[in-house]
Design a protein around this motif. Structure first.
Motif, PDB file in Angstrom:
ATOM      1  N   ASP A 143       1.064  -1.130  -0.056  1.00  0.00           N
ATOM      2  CA  ASP A 143       0.001   0.268   0.363  1.00  0.00           C
ATOM      3  C   ASP A 143       1.198   1.119   0.144  1.00  0.00           C
ATOM      4  O   ASP A 143       1.652   1.839   1.730  1.00  0.00           O
ATOM      5  N   PHE A 144       1.187   1.608  -1.113  1.00  0.00           N
ATOM      6  CA  PHE A 144       1.665   3.023  -1.397  1.00  0.00           C
ATOM      7  C   PHE A 144       1.090   4.344  -1.081  1.00  0.00           C
ATOM      8  O   PHE A 144       1.639   5.029  -1.489  1.00  0.00           O
ATOM      9  N   SER A 145      -0.105   4.452  -1.094  1.00  0.00           N
ATOM     10  CA  SER A 145      -0.918   5.243  -0.480  1.00  0.00           C
ATOM     11  C   SER A 145      -0.371   5.989   0.232  1.00  0.00           C
ATOM     12  O   SER A 145       0.176   5.515   1.223  1.00  0.00           O
ATOM     13  N   LEU A 146      -0.905   7.725   0.688  1.00  0.00           N
ATOM     14  CA  LEU A 146      -0.885   7.950   1.353  1.00  0.00           C
ATOM     15  C   LEU A 146      -0.842   7.703   2.980  1.00  0.00           C
ATOM     16  O   LEU A 146      -0.131   7.855   4.451  1.00  0.00           O
ATOM     17  N   GLY A 147      -2.556   7.307   3.438  1.00  0.00           N
ATOM     18  CA  GLY A 147      -2.535   6.456   4.167  1.00  0.00           C
ATOM     19  C   GLY A 147      -1.227   5.385   4.614  1.00  0.00           C
ATOM     20  O   GLY A 147      -0.869   5.212   5.531  1.00  0.00           O
ATOM     21  N   GLY A 148      -0.604   4.145   3.374  1.00  0.00           N
ATOM     22  CA  GLY A 148      -0.035   3.645   3.850  1.00  0.00           C
ATOM     23  C   GLY A 148       0.948   3.710   4.293  1.00  0.00           C
ATOM     24  O   GLY A 148       2.049   3.160   5.236  1.00  0.00           O
ATOM     25  N   LEU A 149       1.810   5.050   3.639  1.00  0.00           N
ATOM     26  CA  LEU A 149       3.176   6.056   4.417  1.00  0.00           C
ATOM     27  C   LEU A 149       2.586   6.818   5.565  1.00  0.00           C
ATOM     28  O   LEU A 149       3.690   5.949   6.335  1.00  0.00           O
ATOM     29  N   VAL A 150       1.853   7.160   6.101  1.00  0.00           N
ATOM     30  CA  VAL A 150       2.086   7.846   7.096  1.00  0.00           C
ATOM     31  C   VAL A 150       1.508   6.589   8.033  1.00  0.00           C
ATOM     32  O   VAL A 150       2.346   6.801   9.530  1.00  0.00           O
ATOM     33  N   THR A 151       1.018   5.482   7.553  1.00  0.00           N
ATOM     34  CA  THR A 151       0.990   3.970   8.877  1.00  0.00           C
ATOM     35  C   THR A 151       2.176   3.929   9.039  1.00  0.00           C
ATOM     36  O   THR A 151       2.875   3.730  10.020  1.00  0.00           O
ATOM     37  N   GLY A 152       3.360   3.736   8.217  1.00  0.00           N
ATOM     38  CA  GLY A 152       4.334   2.989   8.020  1.00  0.00           C
ATOM     39  C   GLY A 152       5.129   4.093   8.728  1.00  0.00           C
ATOM     40  O   GLY A 152       6.293   4.163   9.582  1.00  0.00           O
ATOM     41  N   LEU A 153       4.895   5.895   8.382  1.00  0.00           N
ATOM     42  CA  LEU A 153       6.018   6.842   9.962  1.00  0.00           C
ATOM     43  C   LEU A 153       5.206   6.087  10.694  1.00  0.00           C
ATOM     44  O   LEU A 153       6.606   6.846  11.908  1.00  0.00           O
ATOM     45  N   VAL A 154       3.882   6.325  11.359  1.00  0.00           N
ATOM     46  CA  VAL A 154       3.481   6.661  12.447  1.00  0.00           C
ATOM     47  C   VAL A 154       4.446   4.351  13.083  1.00  0.00           C
ATOM     48  O   VAL A 154       5.185   5.168  14.732  1.00  0.00           O
ATOM     49  N   PHE A 155       4.536   3.847  12.583  1.00  0.00           N
ATOM     50  CA  PHE A 155       5.001   2.677  13.237  1.00  0.00           C
ATOM     51  C   PHE A 155       6.556   2.850  13.573  1.00  0.00           C
ATOM     52  O   PHE A 155       6.887   1.817  14.079  1.00  0.00           O
ATOM     53  N   GLY A 156       7.267   3.068  12.741  1.00  0.00           N
ATOM     54  CA  GLY A 156       8.434   3.425  12.087  1.00  0.00           C
ATOM     55  C   GLY A 156       9.292   4.294  12.842  1.00  0.00           C
ATOM     56  O   GLY A 156      10.177   4.004  13.617  1.00  0.00           O
ATOM     57  N   PHE A 157       7.857   5.624  13.770  1.00  0.00           N
ATOM     58  CA  PHE A 157       8.318   6.413  14.801  1.00  0.00           C
ATOM     59  C   PHE A 157       8.817   5.511  15.807  1.00  0.00           C
ATOM     60  O   PHE A 157       9.523   5.624  16.780  1.00  0.00           O
ATOM     61  N   PHE A 158       7.729   4.638  16.463  1.00  0.00           N
ATOM     62  CA  PHE A 158       7.537   4.209  17.048  1.00  0.00           C
ATOM     63  C   PHE A 158       8.397   3.143  17.728  1.00  0.00           C
ATOM     64  O   PHE A 158       9.373   2.678  18.682  1.00  0.00           O
ATOM     65  N   ALA A 159       8.968   2.076  16.326  1.00  0.00           N
ATOM     66  CA  ALA A 159       9.948   1.380  16.447  1.00  0.00           C
ATOM     67  C   ALA A 159      11.135   1.597  16.785  1.00  0.00           C
ATOM     68  O   ALA A 159      12.650   1.421  17.882  1.00  0.00           O
TER      69      ALA A 159
END
Length: 159
Positions: free
Chosen positions: A20-36
């Motif tokens: 999922d390379f949509s904006l929502g998928g990337l934002v979700t990845g940013l949030v998960f990446g931040f917490f990781a």
């Protein structure tokens, strides 16, 4: 490497794993990446200022949207009144922000908030001239801007 770059790499990896390379998928990845990154930062000796800055920028953003909502309601109510109660004034606010980016951010946030408009910055960059639609008490308006937006901009840009 910069934690911000790591965060974007993790967001891209998340998007690739989920397809999922949509904006929502990337934002979700940013949030998960931040917490990781936040979880592993003591193990790898990562700079903690990145996490503090993200928190402060998030607070500034939330504060701005709250002020945007409140001032929009105030301006709309005044426009709909048969007899407006606004007392517009030009006020001069001393600046604590010093860098170009801090001044730019502050002036844009003030200008984007209904009822206020940044008019000019003094030559020595020590004062900001603001047009305020509801400035019954200019000193209170200056104190409100300084203790609100300017303080949060300073916090977002300084460790």
């Amino acid at each position: 490497m910069n934690p911000f770059v790591y965060n974007f790499l993790l967001a891209f990896c998340w998007a690739a794993m989920t397809g999922d390379f949509s904006l929502g998928g990337l934002v979700t990845g940013l949030v998960f990446g931040f917490f990781a990154l936040w979880i592993v930062q003591p193990l790898v000796g990562m700079d903690r200022f990145y996490f503090l800055r993200v928190w402060r920028i998030s607070r500034l953003t939330a504060y701005f949207f709250w002020e945007l909502f409140l001032s929009s309601v105030k301006v709309a109510a005044d426009v709909l009144r048969p007899v407006p109660r606004n007392t517009p004034r030009i006020i001069t606010m001393p600046l604590d922000v010093k860098t170009d980016m801090e001044i730019l951010t502050l002036t844009n946030l003030i200008s984007l908030t209904p009822g206020t408009l940044s008019v000019d910055v003094s030559e020595d960059r020590s004062e900001l001239i603001v047009h305020a639609m509801f400035a019954d008490d200019p000193e209170a308006e200056i104190a409100n801007l300084k203790s609100g937006m300017e303080r949060m901009v300073l916090e977002a840009f300084h460790p």
